[in-house]
Design an enzyme around this catalytic site. Sequence first.
Site, mmCIF file in Angstrom:
data_model
loop_
_atom_site.group_PDB
_atom_site.id
_atom_site.type_symbol
_atom_site.label_atom_id
_atom_site.label_comp_id
_atom_site.label_asym_id
_atom_site.label_seq_id
_atom_site.Cartn_x
_atom_site.Cartn_y
_atom_site.Cartn_z
ATOM 1 C CB THR A 1 53.103 32.966 3.420
ATOM 2 O OG1 THR A 1 53.647 31.904 4.206
ATOM 3 C CG2 THR A 1 52.091 33.695 4.298
ATOM 4 C CG ASP A 2 53.990 27.587 3.421
ATOM 5 O OD1 ASP A 2 54.290 28.604 4.089
ATOM 6 O OD2 ASP A 2 54.749 26.601 3.319
ATOM 7 C CE1 TYR B 1 54.395 37.342 7.140
ATOM 8 C CE2 TYR B 1 54.510 34.980 7.579
ATOM 9 C CZ TYR B 1 54.616 36.048 6.702
ATOM 10 O OH TYR B 1 54.920 35.821 5.375
#
Length: 339
Positions: free
Chosen positions: A125-126, A153
């Site tokens: 993810t970015d 996360y």
Amino acid sequence: MKIIVTGGAGFIGGNFVYYELKNHPEDEIICLDKLTYAGNLETLEEAMKNPKFKFVKGDIADRKFVYELFESEKPDIVINFAAESHVDRSIEDPEIFLKTNVMGTQVLMDACRKYGITRYHQVSTDEVYGDLPLDRPDLFFNEDTPIHTSSPYSASKASADLLVLAYYRTYKLPVTITRCSNNYGPYHFPEKLIPLMIANALADKPLPVYGKGENVRDWLYVEDHCAAIDLVARKGKVGEVYNVGGHNEKTNLEVVKTILKQLGKPESLITFVTDRPGHDRRYAIDPTKIHNELGWLPQTKFDDGIKKTVQWYLDNRNWWESIISGEYKNYYEKMYANR
Ligand code: NAD
Ligand code: TYD
């Protein structure tokens, strides 16, 4: 080719299963999924009818189970979507994020080393890059942007990425990583911004916008992400990271207002609530590398994608209504009741 897709009963993994069955009908797909609260077998109902598809229930962090699966299936490619994926839940309870996202990645890669594969692909993810300021629209994340995480996360996803790159350097495991911006589209679990707002608007319930709704996300239609993963896992250069995004930046407020307009619901439903702790301000991807090296370009514009998405939620009420009437009710109460 035999491909293990982990997390295929979730949002992006489910869309990816259908993308593969359609675009590579010669390949066999084995979906490995623990069926956590975010996994839904109904998502895979159509896939189950395809003889090239098989579902296996299990935990990517369960070494014995994963080794047995690799031993019997001998996959060529492993694509790891399986993860705990919701930032707000990671703030409430980080532990399972470390177990699944970090330890699970390690177990999968150990199995790849032991049994031999041609490619291990990590869906990242970015969010591993942290955030960008709101007043610097000239800044974007590229693959050299330092890792700088904000939430448990994103820290767990970044940790997994580092481990993936370490397995490449140390053990020569043939890995690739994609780091994508926020996805939207069918089968998106209703705890996330877009489906949550659609579901609440349809029920004439308040739409809880964190802070002032000024945070910016770079939205990509899920099928475009699936196409990018497919390309990188099959043709990307081993040991490399590819950013994926379509230059579709919107403030949360813009997104919520678009949804309301499409559903013909009043903006008075918007309710500003206490902000998320550590809330990332802006994500914005520079996708030059994947475009130049692999020719990837997004196909769906936000205006079209959001229309299709809203229509999907209108046409598939059973899918999400059964989710929000179950255990999810308790989560919603806990997260939003006193916000
Ligand atoms: P999701 O929460 O909808 O689905 C996750 C799936 O993984 C579920 O089916 C769940 O049952 C399964 N799972 C969870 N723990 C497991 C375990 N221990 N073993 C086996 N299966 C397990 O997530 P998503 O939005 O589809 O995200 C998929 C991947 O893409 C994640 O790795 C996420 O970090 C990444 N990602 C998501 C976005 C986004 O906008 N949603 C953007 C970029 C990257
Ligand atoms: P989310 O869908 O959780 O994705 P992420 O945090 O991974 O970007 O949230 C997208 C944006 O929407 C984020 O800025 C937080 C915001 N948001 C709200 O304003 N209200 C909500 O109820 C939720 C779930 C998110």
